[in-house]
Design an enzyme around this catalytic site. Structure first.
Site, short mmCIF file in Angstrom:
data_model
loop_
_atom_site.label_atom_id
_atom_site.label_comp_id
_atom_site.label_asym_id
_atom_site.label_seq_id
_atom_site.Cartn_x
_atom_site.Cartn_y
_atom_site.Cartn_z
N ASP A 173 -2.40 6.41 -6.19
CA ASP A 173 -2.55 5.47 -5.09
C ASP A 173 -2.65 4.05 -5.64
O ASP A 173 -3.40 3.79 -6.59
CB ASP A 173 -3.82 5.83 -4.30
CG ASP A 173 -4.07 4.91 -3.13
OD1 ASP A 173 -3.10 4.56 -2.43
OD2 ASP A 173 -5.23 4.54 -2.90
N ASP A 226 0.82 -1.21 0.00
CA ASP A 226 0.00 0.00 0.00
C ASP A 226 0.86 1.26 0.00
O ASP A 226 1.59 1.53 0.95
CB ASP A 226 -0.92 -0.01 1.23
CG ASP A 226 -1.97 1.09 1.18
OD1 ASP A 226 -2.09 1.76 0.14
OD2 ASP A 226 -2.69 1.27 2.19
#
Length: 461
Positions: free
Chosen positions: A343, A142
């Site tokens: 992201d 992440d």
């Protein structure tokens, strides 16, 4: 009698948390199959969260509507993070202790948690080794998170089911807990948005919470981490004792944000301040995550944009979108009306409302004649059929500095069921986000030292 009931309840919790057997990854491709990667970097195999090749797949019956629900939760938590107004809620961590714990007998106090970033559904997975001797664990990756954590026995409160055994600190000769007075305990505030707490025996307690109500709470620890053939001692991470939510069958999370506790920054003194990846599609066998040196000549770059909203996320500047070679009908100022984040864990790209509306109209016009379908959850531009079988227009996303993402149909449309595909974009509220559907199959490099992000086509091949 009350104590007996609590002990029975705890034993049941631990029984429920017993890990399932490891999953054989029969279709895993090795990173050595990507010859364009520099041999001097650290290279790991990366898997799509819904790929049958994943060593920790999400449930096979998970509907795409659930993916969108969790994606929306991630967006909401990012918005709260940017607004610096996280809402707090208590963790389910109980005042329990266990004589079998690797730590001194103690109680973990109930702590308030603010939302971080939703993980699990949209995040890709890889393997990380931990401890001495090193054992391998499946971890989600992440770019929107900083602290790396994984589930640890004895799981004083709860562990979700994972692929393979839960990490046992007692089995590692290099394991150590971190005291409350250590600077890394103070660093938790910037890494997780939640300050470190302190146990009765002066062990630092971390609190990592996520937008879909998933969270991990446990002890800040340090140990030897092994990635590929590279090992590094004194790696700081969270040893989770209460881990609840939708993390697939992963053991935990690898954080790659710009923060001193992230994996990137802890490895940087040895490997350098850069990492790259190729995010594979669900039907592809694998992609890669590479940390360290990279082939700089293959990329087109856009500068990282500084933002006072959050100094750990990766901001860039979107400057234009074309559909079938023609710029969409929107002013140039509309692209900068909101900050833009790139992201790895967001599935659906969010655009400023005016930009999204213009893109939706342009794509619908270019696909005129293709039967339309009703809106699906947050996706309102849908068509009958599957993306691979439809003629989609060429769509280019341009960024400051000249970098361009040339989107194929698989990057533009997302199949929401067996008969429907939708435009993989939605309107943004407080921040635009370049999601992972648009990044799939591209090689993307985050060169933090040079303050730039680069894109190159054909990254997974």
């Amino acid at each position: 009698m009350a104590l007996l009931l609590r002990l029975v309840a705890l034993s049941l919790l631990l029984a429920v948390a017993t890990p399932i057997r490891d999953i054989t990854d029969a279709c895993e491709s090795q990173v050595k199959d990507f010859p364009h990667l520099n041999s001097s970097g650290l290279h790991l195999t990366l898997h799509h969260p819904r790929s049958p090749c994943s060593p920790a797949p999400l449930p096979s019956d998970l509907p795409f509507s659930a993916v969108l629900t969790h994606d929306d939760a991630r967006i909401a938590s990012l918005a709260a993070r940017l607004a610096k107004t996280p809402s707090s809620r208590p963790t389910a961590l109980l005042d329990e202790s266990s004589s079998s714990s690797s730590f001194p007998d103690e109680s973990l106090a109930s702590v308030p948690l603010g939302p971080g970033t939703s993980v699990g559904v949209g995040n890709y997975v890889t393997r990380m080794g931990l401890g001495t001797p090193a054992k391998s664990y499946v971890m989600v990756v992440d770019t929107g998170s900083s602290l790396t954590w994984l589930q640890c026995s004895p799981c004083v409160v709860s562990c979700h089911r994972q692929s393979g055994p839960v990490f046992n600190p007692k089995a590692s000769s290099s394991y150590a807990s971190v005291s409350c007075s250590a600077p890394q305990c103070s660093d938790l505030t910037s890494a997780t948005l939640n300050p470190g707490a302190c146990s009765n025996s002066n062990v630092c307690v971390y609190q990592a919470s996520y937008g879909d109500s998933s969270f991990s709470v446990g002890y800040l620890s340090k140990d030897t981490v092994t990635l590929g053939s590279t090992s590094m001692p004194n790696f700081y991470y969270g040893c989770g004792q209460d881990n609840e939510g939708l993390f697939g069958r992963s053991a935990g999370l690898i954080g790659l944000a710009r923060n001193k506790l992230s994996l990137l920054y802890q490895l940087a003194p040895t490997l350098g301040y850069s990492f790259s990846y190729c995010l594979p599609t669900a039907s592809s066998s694998s992609g890669y995550l590479s940390i360290g040196s990279y082939n700089s000549g293959k990329y087109a770059y856009t500068p990282m944009v500084s933002s006072s909203l959050d100094d750990s996320l990766y901001f860039i500047k979107l400057t234009g979108i074309t559909v079938a070679g023609k710029a969409i009908a929107v002013s140039s100022s509309a692209y900068t009306s909101l900050p833009t984040i790139i992201d790895s864990g967001t599935v659906i790209t969010r655009l400023p409302t005016a930009v999204y509306s213009a893109l939706s109209k342009a794509v619908a016009a270019a696909m005129k004649g293709t039967p339309t379908a009703p809106a699906f959850s947050i996706l309102d531009t849908c068509f009958q059929g599957q993306a691979a079988r439809l003629r989609a227009p060429a769509v280019n996303m341009a960024f400051a500095g000249g970098a361009v993402l040339k989107l194929a149909a698989r990057n533009l449309l997302v199949d929401v069921d067996s008969a429907t595909t939708c435009l993989a974009f939605a309107p943004a509220q407080s921040a635009a986000i370049i999601g992972n559907t648009q990044q799939q199959t591209f090689s993307v490099v985050y060169d933090v030292k040079s303050n730039r992000i680069g894109f190159a086509a054909g990254g997974c091949s």
